[in-house]
Design a protein around this motif. Structure first.
Motif, PDB file in Angstrom:
ATOM      1  N   ALA A  20       0.689  -1.199   0.212  1.00 52.86           N
ATOM      2  CA  ALA A  20      -0.013   0.098  -0.013  1.00 52.86           C
ATOM      3  C   ALA A  20       0.787   1.201   0.057  1.00 52.86           C
ATOM      4  N   GLN A  21       2.008   1.175   0.778  1.00 53.10           N
ATOM      5  CA  GLN A  21       2.930   2.433   0.646  1.00 53.10           C
ATOM      6  C   GLN A  21       3.520   2.767  -0.393  1.00 53.10           C
ATOM      7  N   VAL A  22       3.917   1.409  -1.274  1.00 50.34           N
ATOM      8  CA  VAL A  22       4.777   1.726  -2.388  1.00 50.34           C
ATOM      9  C   VAL A  22       3.685   2.259  -3.382  1.00 50.34           C
ATOM     10  N   CYS A  23       2.301   1.588  -3.517  1.00 55.66           N
ATOM     11  CA  CYS A  23       1.528   2.153  -4.502  1.00 55.66           C
ATOM     12  C   CYS A  23       1.083   3.601  -4.212  1.00 55.66           C
ATOM     13  N   SER A  24       0.850   4.069  -2.951  1.00 50.82           N
ATOM     14  CA  SER A  24       0.979   5.525  -2.542  1.00 50.82           C
ATOM     15  C   SER A  24       1.972   6.285  -3.253  1.00 50.82           C
ATOM     16  N   LEU A  25       3.258   5.849  -3.015  1.00 51.20           N
ATOM     17  CA  LEU A  25       4.411   6.582  -3.459  1.00 51.20           C
ATOM     18  C   LEU A  25       4.317   6.676  -4.986  1.00 51.20           C
ATOM     19  N   ASN A  26       3.938   5.781  -5.805  1.00 48.12           N
ATOM     20  CA  ASN A  26       3.990   5.604  -7.113  1.00 48.12           C
ATOM     21  C   ASN A  26       2.759   6.635  -7.626  1.00 48.12           C
ATOM     22  N   ASP A  27       1.685   6.589  -6.918  1.00 52.42           N
ATOM     23  CA  ASP A  27       0.553   7.754  -7.336  1.00 52.42           C
ATOM     24  C   ASP A  27       1.265   9.222  -7.269  1.00 52.42           C
ATOM     25  N   ARG A  28       1.974   9.424  -6.256  1.00 53.07           N
ATOM     26  CA  ARG A  28       2.424  10.613  -5.860  1.00 53.07           C
ATOM     27  C   ARG A  28       3.471  11.140  -6.938  1.00 53.07           C
ATOM     28  N   ILE A  29       4.216   9.991  -7.157  1.00 59.52           N
ATOM     29  CA  ILE A  29       5.460  10.290  -8.430  1.00 59.52           C
ATOM     30  C   ILE A  29       4.795  10.684  -9.835  1.00 59.52           C
ATOM     31  N   ARG A  30       3.756   9.781 -10.119  1.00 54.43           N
ATOM     32  CA  ARG A  30       3.001  10.176 -11.390  1.00 54.43           C
ATOM     33  C   ARG A  30       2.268  11.317 -11.338  1.00 54.43           C
ATOM     34  N   PHE A  31       1.593  11.920 -10.298  1.00 53.46           N
ATOM     35  CA  PHE A  31       1.067  13.406 -10.022  1.00 53.46           C
ATOM     36  C   PHE A  31       2.175  14.351 -10.266  1.00 53.46           C
ATOM     37  N   ILE A  32       3.226  14.266  -9.640  1.00 61.93           N
ATOM     38  CA  ILE A  32       4.030  15.224  -9.903  1.00 61.93           C
ATOM     39  C   ILE A  32       4.620  15.590 -11.146  1.00 61.93           C
ATOM     40  N   VAL A  33       4.935  14.132 -11.863  1.00 60.60           N
ATOM     41  CA  VAL A  33       5.446  14.178 -13.399  1.00 60.60           C
ATOM     42  C   VAL A  33       4.366  14.929 -14.101  1.00 60.60           C
ATOM     43  N   LYS A  34       3.101  14.669 -13.888  1.00 61.99           N
ATOM     44  CA  LYS A  34       1.998  15.163 -14.684  1.00 61.99           C
ATOM     45  C   LYS A  34       2.102  17.012 -14.708  1.00 61.99           C
ATOM     46  N   ILE A  35       2.249  17.350 -13.165  1.00 59.75           N
ATOM     47  CA  ILE A  35       2.296  18.744 -13.009  1.00 59.75           C
ATOM     48  C   ILE A  35       3.518  19.300 -13.550  1.00 59.75           C
ATOM     49  N   GLU A  36       4.617  18.811 -13.630  1.00 56.46           N
ATOM     50  CA  GLU A  36       5.744  19.076 -14.337  1.00 56.46           C
ATOM     51  C   GLU A  36       5.549  19.210 -15.950  1.00 56.46           C
ATOM     52  N   LYS A  37       5.146  18.298 -16.409  1.00 61.53           N
ATOM     53  CA  LYS A  37       4.737  18.349 -17.901  1.00 61.53           C
ATOM     54  C   LYS A  37       3.865  19.546 -18.161  1.00 61.53           C
TER      55      LYS A  37
END
Length: 46
Positions: A20-37
C-alpha cells in the motif's frame, strides 16, 4: 486498515502495508510528473 486484522499472520499484514505504501508513493510520483509536464507546456506557450 481493518483488513489487516483478518489476515492469518502478522507477516501478511506487513506485506500488505508495504504494498500500500509503494502504491501511494507511485501515485504521488505520477502526479508530480504530470504537474511538471503541464508547467513545461505552459512555459512553451508563453
Amino acid at each position: 486498515m481493518r483488513v489487516i486484522g483478518l489476515l492469518s499472520s502478522e507477516e501478511e499484514a506487513k506485506e500488505i502495508k508495504f504494498i500500500a505504501q509503494v502504491c501511494s508513493l507511485n501515485d504521488r510520483i505520477r502526479f508530480i510528473v504530470k504537474i511538471e509536464k503541464l508547467k513545461q507546456m505552459a512555459e512553451e506557450k508563453s
